[in-house]
Design a protein around this motif. Structure first.
Motif, PDB file in Angstrom:
ATOM      1  N   ASP A  92      46.968  40.135  28.832  1.00 49.34           N
ATOM      2  CA  ASP A  92      47.734  40.427  30.058  1.00 49.34           C
ATOM      3  C   ASP A  92      46.892  40.046  31.277  1.00 49.34           C
ATOM      4  OD1 ASP A  92      49.829  41.614  28.611  1.00 49.34           O
ATOM      5  OD2 ASP A  92      48.778  43.548  28.569  1.00 49.34           O
ATOM      6  N   ILE A  93      45.605  40.412  31.202  1.00 51.15           N
ATOM      7  CA  ILE A  93      44.704  40.134  32.326  1.00 51.15           C
ATOM      8  C   ILE A  93      44.512  38.623  32.482  1.00 51.15           C
ATOM      9  CG2 ILE A  93      42.347  40.429  33.200  1.00 51.15           C
ATOM     10  CD1 ILE A  93      42.361  43.182  31.815  1.00 51.15           C
ATOM     11  N   ALA A  94      44.336  37.953  31.362  1.00 54.73           N
ATOM     12  CA  ALA A  94      44.157  36.487  31.405  1.00 54.73           C
ATOM     13  C   ALA A  94      45.363  35.835  32.081  1.00 54.73           C
ATOM     14  CB  ALA A  94      43.992  35.943  29.993  1.00 54.73           C
ATOM     15  N   ASN A  95      46.554  36.323  31.769  1.00 56.15           N
ATOM     16  CA  ASN A  95      47.764  35.747  32.379  1.00 56.15           C
ATOM     17  C   ASN A  95      47.813  36.003  33.882  1.00 56.15           C
ATOM     18  OD1 ASN A  95      48.674  34.696  29.987  1.00 56.15           O
ATOM     19  ND2 ASN A  95      49.779  36.554  29.405  1.00 56.15           N
ATOM     20  N   LYS A  96      47.425  37.212  34.280  1.00 59.71           N
ATOM     21  CA  LYS A  96      47.430  37.520  35.727  1.00 59.71           C
ATOM     22  C   LYS A  96      46.387  36.646  36.446  1.00 59.71           C
ATOM     23  CE  LYS A  96      48.445  42.476  35.248  1.00 59.71           C
ATOM     24  NZ  LYS A  96      48.005  43.832  35.641  1.00 59.71           N
ATOM     25  N   VAL A  97      45.221  36.484  35.802  1.00 56.25           N
ATOM     26  CA  VAL A  97      44.130  35.714  36.418  1.00 56.25           C
ATOM     27  C   VAL A  97      44.507  34.235  36.502  1.00 56.25           C
ATOM     28  CG1 VAL A  97      41.773  34.881  36.010  1.00 56.25           C
ATOM     29  CG2 VAL A  97      42.295  37.325  35.857  1.00 56.25           C
ATOM     30  N   HIS A  98      45.116  33.715  35.432  1.00 58.90           N
ATOM     31  CA  HIS A  98      45.531  32.303  35.464  1.00 58.90           C
ATOM     32  C   HIS A  98      46.504  32.055  36.615  1.00 58.90           C
ATOM     33  CE1 HIS A  98      43.701  29.810  32.456  1.00 58.90           C
ATOM     34  NE2 HIS A  98      43.903  30.696  31.502  1.00 58.90           N
ATOM     35  N   ALA A 116      36.804  36.203  37.217  1.00 58.25           N
ATOM     36  CA  ALA A 116      36.475  37.617  37.461  1.00 58.25           C
ATOM     37  C   ALA A 116      35.937  37.717  38.891  1.00 58.25           C
ATOM     38  CB  ALA A 116      35.413  38.098  36.465  1.00 58.25           C
ATOM     39  N   LEU A 117      35.675  38.939  39.339  1.00 56.87           N
ATOM     40  CA  LEU A 117      35.215  39.129  40.729  1.00 56.87           C
ATOM     41  C   LEU A 117      33.687  39.178  40.727  1.00 56.87           C
ATOM     42  CD1 LEU A 117      37.879  41.792  41.767  1.00 56.87           C
ATOM     43  CD2 LEU A 117      37.821  39.363  42.413  1.00 56.87           C
ATOM     44  N   LEU A 118      33.064  37.997  40.819  1.00 54.90           N
ATOM     45  CA  LEU A 118      31.587  37.943  40.850  1.00 54.90           C
ATOM     46  C   LEU A 118      31.096  38.789  42.030  1.00 54.90           C
ATOM     47  CD1 LEU A 118      30.991  34.138  40.148  1.00 54.90           C
ATOM     48  CD2 LEU A 118      30.730  36.061  38.568  1.00 54.90           C
ATOM     49  N   PRO A 119      29.937  39.439  41.933  1.00 52.97           N
ATOM     50  CA  PRO A 119      28.959  39.282  40.840  1.00 52.97           C
ATOM     51  C   PRO A 119      29.314  40.028  39.553  1.00 52.97           C
ATOM     52  CG  PRO A 119      28.197  40.871  42.467  1.00 52.97           C
ATOM     53  CD  PRO A 119      29.490  40.317  43.000  1.00 52.97           C
ATOM     54  N   LYS A 120      30.463  40.746  39.536  1.00 59.55           N
ATOM     55  CA  LYS A 120      30.814  41.437  38.290  1.00 59.55           C
ATOM     56  C   LYS A 120      31.151  40.428  37.199  1.00 59.55           C
ATOM     57  CE  LYS A 120      32.595  45.887  39.879  1.00 59.55           C
ATOM     58  NZ  LYS A 120      33.764  46.787  39.856  1.00 59.55           N
TER      59      LYS A 120
END
Ligand code: GRF
Length: 186
Positions: free
Chosen positions: A163-169, A104-108
């Motif tokens: 879907d998000i997990a796949n994009k992030v991976h 994720a985009l820390l600090p978020k």
């Protein structure tokens, strides 16, 4: 270079990193440490012929991990899906030598306590328009060390956490090895 890879789960990032360096013929000694006896990363280590071992949370607390890390003399310790808080005494002994990737985009959406492995659900719940990865130095607290690198991907309303997990991976596989290569060359 000696690289210690720490992974608690499937270890796809660890495998991706090893393959990246091998494909580029960059000589590295990899050593995988997991905290789970049945972690799938152990299967990957066997397949890749990379030494691997289990050091449990209890053993971390008994100093076993610190002794092992000292023996391995790592140039870099890479947390690639390692779910335990890294022992503070090791963080203190290896300044700017321990890095972590957070999906994720820390600090978020940082800090295991808040979202744990439900980061992508939180991104959906907060109707974020983007998310991504953060590679950062490890400090005594979850996900709080200095940021080294971030990459972003848009989130659309139809995106599910998967879907998000796949994009992030995809971002992880693309960027993590290159960031490590750069750190080792600095
Ligand atoms: C990755 O999404 C990483 O960002 C997070 O845990 C996941 C590990 O996945 N810290 P894998 O074990 O590398 O497949």
């Amino acid at each position: 270079k000696n690289i210690v890879l720490m992974a608690s789960g499937s270890g796809s990032n660890a495998e991706n990193i090893i393959c990246f360096f091998r494909d580029k013929n960059i000589l590295c000694n990899f050593h995988i440490i997991t905290n789970k006896k049945d972690a799938f990363v152990l299967e990957r280590a066997k397949k890749l012929n990379v030494p691997a071992e289990v050091i449990t949370k209890k053993q971390n607390e008994e100093g076993v991990l610190l002794d092992r890390i000292n023996e391995l003399k790592p140039d870099l310790i890479v947390l690639a899906g390692y779910l335990l808080l890294f022992p503070a005494e090791i963080v203190a002994l290896y300044p700017n030598k321990i890095i972590n990737i957070h999906p994720a985009l820390l600090p978020k959406f940082g800090g295991k306590g808040m979202y744990g492995s439900f980061v992508h659900e939180a991104v959906v719940a907060h109707k974020e328009s983007e998310t991504g990865i953060t590679i950062h130095y490890v400090s005594e607290h979850y996900d709080e060390g200095a940021v080294i690198f971030q990459a972003k991907t848009p989130v659309v309303v139809t995106d599910t956490p998967l879907d998000i997990a796949n994009k992030v991976h995809k971002l992880e596989y693309e960027h993590f090895p290159k960031v490590i290569e750069k750190l080792l060359n600095d």
